[in-house]
Design a protein around this motif. Sequence first.
Motif, mmCIF file in Angstrom:
data_model
loop_
_atom_site.group_PDB
_atom_site.id
_atom_site.type_symbol
_atom_site.label_atom_id
_atom_site.label_comp_id
_atom_site.label_asym_id
_atom_site.label_seq_id
_atom_site.Cartn_x
_atom_site.Cartn_y
_atom_site.Cartn_z
ATOM 1 N N PHE A 28 -76.601 -8.469 18.817
ATOM 2 C CA PHE A 28 -78.051 -8.601 18.627
ATOM 3 C C PHE A 28 -78.816 -8.078 19.842
ATOM 4 O O PHE A 28 -79.834 -7.410 19.698
ATOM 5 C CB PHE A 28 -78.445 -10.048 18.361
ATOM 6 N N HIS A 32 -81.831 -3.331 11.171
ATOM 7 C CA HIS A 32 -80.871 -4.194 11.847
ATOM 8 C C HIS A 32 -79.669 -4.503 10.950
ATOM 9 O O HIS A 32 -78.539 -4.535 11.425
ATOM 10 C CB HIS A 32 -81.528 -5.488 12.319
ATOM 11 N N CYS A 82 -82.475 -6.935 18.412
ATOM 12 C CA CYS A 82 -82.825 -7.657 17.184
ATOM 13 C C CYS A 82 -83.886 -8.714 17.479
ATOM 14 O O CYS A 82 -83.785 -9.467 18.449
ATOM 15 C CB CYS A 82 -81.574 -8.318 16.623
ATOM 16 N N LYS A 93 -82.502 -12.836 13.316
ATOM 17 C CA LYS A 93 -81.127 -13.218 13.644
ATOM 18 C C LYS A 93 -80.504 -14.148 12.612
ATOM 19 O O LYS A 93 -79.369 -13.916 12.180
ATOM 20 C CB LYS A 93 -81.062 -13.845 15.037
ATOM 21 N N GLU A 112 -85.849 -12.163 17.182
ATOM 22 C CA GLU A 112 -85.400 -13.543 16.962
ATOM 23 C C GLU A 112 -85.541 -13.954 15.496
ATOM 24 O O GLU A 112 -84.668 -14.607 14.949
ATOM 25 C CB GLU A 112 -86.190 -14.514 17.841
ATOM 26 N N GLU A 119 -74.248 -12.480 19.512
ATOM 27 C CA GLU A 119 -75.401 -12.370 20.413
ATOM 28 C C GLU A 119 -75.356 -11.057 21.194
ATOM 29 O O GLU A 119 -76.385 -10.426 21.419
ATOM 30 C CB GLU A 119 -75.462 -13.553 21.384
ATOM 31 N N VAL A 149 -77.175 -13.341 10.456
ATOM 32 C CA VAL A 149 -75.956 -14.124 10.645
ATOM 33 C C VAL A 149 -75.504 -14.715 9.315
ATOM 34 O O VAL A 149 -74.321 -14.661 8.974
ATOM 35 C CB VAL A 149 -76.169 -15.228 11.702
#
Length: 85
Positions: free
Chosen positions: A51, A19, A56, A61, A58, A48, A65
């Motif tokens: 993602f 990711h 991606c 994330k 949870e 979002e 970020v």
Amino acid sequence: MGDAQSKSTGSKEEDGDKHLHTLHKLKPLLFKRVIGPQDAKDWLLRIEKIFNSIQCLESRKLPLVAFIFEGDAKRWWVGQQRKKF
């Protein structure tokens, strides 16, 4: 069969690396500072969308970020981490 299965499932670390690599390739706008709340909302909607497109997890994330925070946002994040830990 075991090798094929282990390659397809991957570990959480491998998923995170995948990711991060994908996020880097997509070159999302860095979050440096905002003029108002709408700027933050617009940035969040774009992230979002990314993602969702890369499916991606949870749990990945927030670290992803935080990785793309810069400037004022990075300093704020570091301050938040210091308060928490």
